[in-house]
Design a protein around this motif. Sequence first.
Motif, PDB file in Angstrom:
ATOM      1  N   CYS A 110       0.863  -1.176   0.000  1.00 45.72           N
ATOM      2  CA  CYS A 110       0.000   0.000   0.000  1.00 45.72           C
ATOM      3  C   CYS A 110       0.904   1.231   0.000  1.00 45.72           C
ATOM      4  O   CYS A 110       1.880   1.285   0.755  1.00 45.72           O
ATOM      5  N   ALA A 111       0.584   2.175  -0.851  1.00 47.65           N
ATOM      6  CA  ALA A 111       1.331   3.432  -0.884  1.00 47.65           C
ATOM      7  C   ALA A 111       0.385   4.571  -0.521  1.00 47.65           C
ATOM      8  O   ALA A 111      -0.801   4.536  -0.859  1.00 47.65           O
ATOM      9  N   ARG A 133       5.419   3.791   1.419  1.00 49.81           N
ATOM     10  CA  ARG A 133       4.865   2.518   0.944  1.00 49.81           C
ATOM     11  C   ARG A 133       5.222   1.443   1.957  1.00 49.81           C
ATOM     12  O   ARG A 133       6.303   1.451   2.531  1.00 49.81           O
ATOM     13  N   LYS A 134       4.295   0.518   2.138  1.00 47.14           N
ATOM     14  CA  LYS A 134       4.538  -0.543   3.110  1.00 47.14           C
ATOM     15  C   LYS A 134       3.953  -1.856   2.621  1.00 47.14           C
ATOM     16  O   LYS A 134       2.914  -1.887   1.990  1.00 47.14           O
ATOM     17  N   PHE A 139       0.709   1.677   8.924  1.00 40.95           N
ATOM     18  CA  PHE A 139       1.812   2.621   9.015  1.00 40.95           C
ATOM     19  C   PHE A 139       1.888   3.014  10.486  1.00 40.95           C
ATOM     20  O   PHE A 139       1.016   3.705  11.000  1.00 40.95           O
ATOM     21  N   ASP A 140       2.902   2.533  11.181  1.00 41.66           N
ATOM     22  CA  ASP A 140       3.019   2.713  12.623  1.00 41.66           C
ATOM     23  C   ASP A 140       3.598   4.080  12.993  1.00 41.66           C
ATOM     24  O   ASP A 140       4.401   4.645  12.266  1.00 41.66           O
ATOM     25  N   GLU A 141       3.159   4.522  14.166  1.00 42.36           N
ATOM     26  CA  GLU A 141       3.705   5.677  14.867  1.00 42.36           C
ATOM     27  C   GLU A 141       4.267   6.746  13.925  1.00 42.36           C
ATOM     28  O   GLU A 141       3.531   7.414  13.249  1.00 42.36           O
ATOM     29  N   THR A 164       0.417   8.962  15.312  1.00 42.50           N
ATOM     30  CA  THR A 164      -0.807   8.173  15.229  1.00 42.50           C
ATOM     31  C   THR A 164      -0.586   7.091  14.192  1.00 42.50           C
ATOM     32  O   THR A 164       0.233   7.226  13.297  1.00 42.50           O
ATOM     33  N   ARG A 165      -1.350   6.039  14.288  1.00 38.01           N
ATOM     34  CA  ARG A 165      -1.210   4.909  13.377  1.00 38.01           C
ATOM     35  C   ARG A 165      -2.249   5.027  12.272  1.00 38.01           C
ATOM     36  O   ARG A 165      -3.379   5.406  12.521  1.00 38.01           O
ATOM     37  N   VAL A 166      -1.863   4.708  11.053  1.00 40.11           N
ATOM     38  CA  VAL A 166      -2.789   4.679   9.920  1.00 40.11           C
ATOM     39  C   VAL A 166      -2.948   3.228   9.511  1.00 40.11           C
ATOM     40  O   VAL A 166      -1.961   2.538   9.248  1.00 40.11           O
ATOM     41  N   GLU A 167      -4.188   2.751   9.466  1.00 44.86           N
ATOM     42  CA  GLU A 167      -4.455   1.392   9.018  1.00 44.86           C
ATOM     43  C   GLU A 167      -5.355   1.447   7.799  1.00 44.86           C
ATOM     44  O   GLU A 167      -6.339   2.179   7.790  1.00 44.86           O
TER      45      GLU A 167
END
Length: 177
Positions: A29-30, A60-61, A100-102, A167-170
């Motif tokens: 995911c980007a 991207r992850k 996408f952590d912290e 904050t975390r994005v999921e």
Amino acid sequence: MALGLIVKSGRVLTAKLLMGQAVEGITHCAIGDGDETFTEPQNPPAPDIEQTALKNERARKRFYKRTFLKEDAEGALVVNGVRYLETGEETNTIGIFFRFDEAEANGITIREYGFFGGDVEYVASASGDLAMGGVFHQDTNPVGEVLRPGYLYEVKNIPDFNKISDTRVELVGIIKI
């Protein structure tokens, strides 16, 4: 708000998978902050079926989980108003989970995201599942960590939000076959 758009390169990826060619399905995911056409923060422009990349990729992850899902009124996972449960049985619905952590994407005004598959590759110096800075180009983006972006499957422009604190994005991609 409109759902994401499966673009032409996403349809090519699907065709390659159905033909049994040696490519991976959706793996990454980007997220990005869009381009100059995104002038009204709460009124995103429509994505283009011809897109093969995000307008301005920033991070991207790789997925952390892929699983079969089934719709269930008691399901804890809610995507676009539909509740799902993870299941061990094979279904026609797949969930691909990204986190996408912290501090991984702080300071990015997230206006677009896309799911990628196929032959995604980071530059040799990038380690782990995260790549920052977009797609590498020797002249125009020498700090980009994505060497080969793979096939853009689905893209969506979203009302922007500025991720400025830890904050975390999921994001969860739901694919129904």
